[in-house]
Design an enzyme around this catalytic site. Structure first.
Site, PDB file in Angstrom:
ATOM      1  N   ASP A 132     -62.736  43.294 -13.111  1.00 53.41           N
ATOM      2  CA  ASP A 132     -63.276  42.053 -13.180  1.00 53.41           C
ATOM      3  C   ASP A 132     -62.572  40.869 -14.006  1.00 53.41           C
ATOM      4  O   ASP A 132     -61.893  41.273 -14.992  1.00 53.41           O
ATOM      5  CB  ASP A 132     -64.566  41.996 -13.790  1.00 53.41           C
ATOM      6  N   GLU A 180     -59.210  41.041  -9.977  1.00 55.03           N
ATOM      7  CA  GLU A 180     -59.796  39.896  -9.567  1.00 55.03           C
ATOM      8  C   GLU A 180     -58.988  38.725 -10.284  1.00 55.03           C
ATOM      9  O   GLU A 180     -59.065  38.458 -11.541  1.00 55.03           O
ATOM     10  CB  GLU A 180     -61.362  39.757  -9.714  1.00 55.03           C
TER      11      GLU A 180
END
Length: 539
Positions: free
Chosen positions: A204, A272
């Site tokens: 993330d 990401e």
């Protein structure tokens, strides 16, 4: 079953994202859980995916639904236990599915023991584990950085009489990756899960690990350059050029360390990259050279505006210029975006064309749960909202809950077969019930059967997973290219509303993919109606 240790299993893989709160509830409390996921893994294996990515299930106060972690090595009781996780991994491997889990390394919950200790004083053992800074002389925050969730990225702590950085909610303080102890602690988290059998990680906010150590102000971004793919247009976050609050050069060395942890396990990572201006270039930087993460997904195909042929050509040109060996992981939808069926206002035929295109592009692929059913964005009333992002910016931005509603398995069931309880954590909507797995399985022209067919087609033609991609050209609404390897496949997709005639490259070509709706080739030409496409093999 132990899957073979293949360090390249990720290359060209199709990864199915599971949002655990919304996949399957096993105990009737209205919230999905790990045993529920295990019970539905056959669906993913039958779909033809290579791996699953499970969004966070760690111990958390759930202010951001698991992306605020208070114990990186624990399972939140609402999702089950570590034994449940182990059983999930075993079942997935028995079905031939790799398992990737979400790691939220850039920030923790303010309830994490690390932060609780850090905020006690300026001289405790973890005092420097988070990004702390003195106020300006007038008491205001140390710089102009903004939070993606609205307002300043700095919050005042009276005990230390300092501000702490949070790029997201105030309850999600940013860790200080300039401290080597923090890096090692997070690498130990990765080792813990690798030892439990995971095959990789989705990282993330991979470009947020380091903040500028001098805490310099971000410059303003001219209005004409603003892009709302990271934050909604109403968010002033889009008014800055984010030069200093993320994307720092020190990140590269940490990613090399992370890659060295993965290597003995044959594991992989997909990052990401949250950056509206330089996402492709950062992705290329992080995945090139074979010594950092294997793949990243930028936001070029998660944009609010419909992907065009010209956009595909420009994306691959930018990527090639940045690093020819960069490896993207493409996706149209995820838990943070409006589902692409709605976002791009696609018909059933248009959705199938875009899916076929996705499966033919060079790179790996992420599919988001329910995408294979053609689910539109769910309409959620304000009083049913759970997402703090949506509540903050309502009604101009309705948040992320519309993409997070429960998976529908049965048509004739008020909760879609998601839960045996009286109510799911988010409402199940009628349009989603009509598209339940049970309503589409075995129906020849259904979206579900199309996804199964197109994933099987990709698997049957390894050149689509591993091969080179050449001749990427936009001709009006048509994007065309060739995949080259053990075989050569020509691909052309009409992403427009009018018919187009195309000429194939010189040579003999045999049309393939007829079962997917691909158009015939006649004397080196093909007529592509709206949303039609051509797939042909050189003979």
């Amino acid at each position: 079953m132990t899957l073979p240790k293949d360090p390249d299993w990720w290359r060209g893989a199709v990864i199915y994202q599971i949002y655990p709160r919304s996949f399957q509830d096993s105990n009737g409390d209205g919230i999905g859980d790990l045993p529920g996921i295990t019970s539905r893994l056959d669906h993913i294996a039958t779909l033809g995916a290579d791996a699953i990515w499970i969004s966070p299930f760690f111990t958390s106060p759930m202010k951001d639904f698991g992306y605020d972690v208070s114990d990186y090595c624990g399972v939140d009781p609402m999702f089950g236990t570590l034994a449940d996780f182990d059983a999930l991994v075993t079942r997935a491997h028995d079905l031939g599915l790799r398992v990737m889990i979400d790691l939220v390394l850039s920030h923790s919950s303010d309830q994490h023991p690390w932060f609780r200790e850090s905020r006690q004083s300026r001289d405790n053992p973890k005092a420097d584990w988070y990004v702390w800074a003195d106020p300006k002389p007038d008491g205001t925050p140390p710089n102009n950085w903004l939070s993606i969730f609205g307002g300043s990225a700095w919050s005042w702590d009276a005990r230390r009489e300092q501000y702490y950085l949070h790029n997201f909610l105030t309850s999600q303080p940013d860790l200080n990756f300039h401290n080597p102890d923090v890096q090692e602690a997070q690498l130990d988290v990765a080792r813990f899960w690798l030892e439990r059998g995971v095959d990789g990680f989705r990282l993330d906010t991979i470009n947020f690990y380091f903040a500028d150590k001098y805490l310099r102000d971000n410059p303003a971004l001219p209005k004409e350059l603003r892009n709302d793919s990271i934050a909604p247009a109403v968010n002033p976050y889009n008014h800055q050029m984010h030069l200093f609050d993320k994307n720092q050069p020190e990140n590269l060395e940490f990613l090399r360390k992370f890659r060295s942890v993965l290597a003995p396990y044959g594991a992989a990572a997909v990052g990401e990259v949250g950056d509206a201006q330089r996402g492709l270039e950062i992705m290329a930087e992080y995945t090139s050279g074979g010594d950092k993460v294997q793949m990243c997904y930028p936001f070029e195909m998660l944009q609010p505006r419909r992907l065009t042929a010209e956009g595909v050509e420009a994306t691959f040109a930018r990527m090639a210029a940045a690093a020819p060996d960069a490896w993207p992981c493409w996706s149209y939808s995820n838990h943070d975006t409006v589902r692409h069926i709605t976002r791009w206002q696609l018909s059933e035929e248009g959705a199938k064309a875009y899916t076929a295109l996705l499966m033919c592009l060079r790179g790996s692929v992420c599919l988001y749960q329910g995408e294979e059913l053609g689910l539109p964005e769910a309409e959620i009333a304000f009083e049913d909202l759970q997402d703090p992002y949506g509540i903050e910016f309502w009604p101009e931005f309705k948040g992320r809950d519309g993409a997070r509603t429960p998976m529908t398995w049965q048509k004739d069931n008020a909760q879609g077969g998601f839960t045996a309880g009286p109510r799911a954590w988010l409402p199940v909507t009628a349009p989603h019930l009509a598209r339940a797995v049970g309503a589409q399985a075995g129906v020849a022209d259904s979206m579900l059967e199309f996804y199964r067919a197109v994933l099987a087609f990709r698997r049957a033609h390894p050149v689509l997973r591993y091969g080179d991609m050449t001749g990427i050209t936009a001709e009006g609404p048509v994007i065309r290219f060739t995949r080259q390897g053990a075989e050569e496949i020509f691909c052309a997709f009409n992403l427009g509303e009018a018919s187009q005639d195309i000429h194939l490259p010189d040579g003999r070509w045999e049309a393939i993919g007829g079962a997917l709706g691909a158009q015939p080739v006649i004397e080196g030409k093909a007529n592509l109606g709206p949303w039609h496409y051509c797939l042909a093999r050189r003979v």
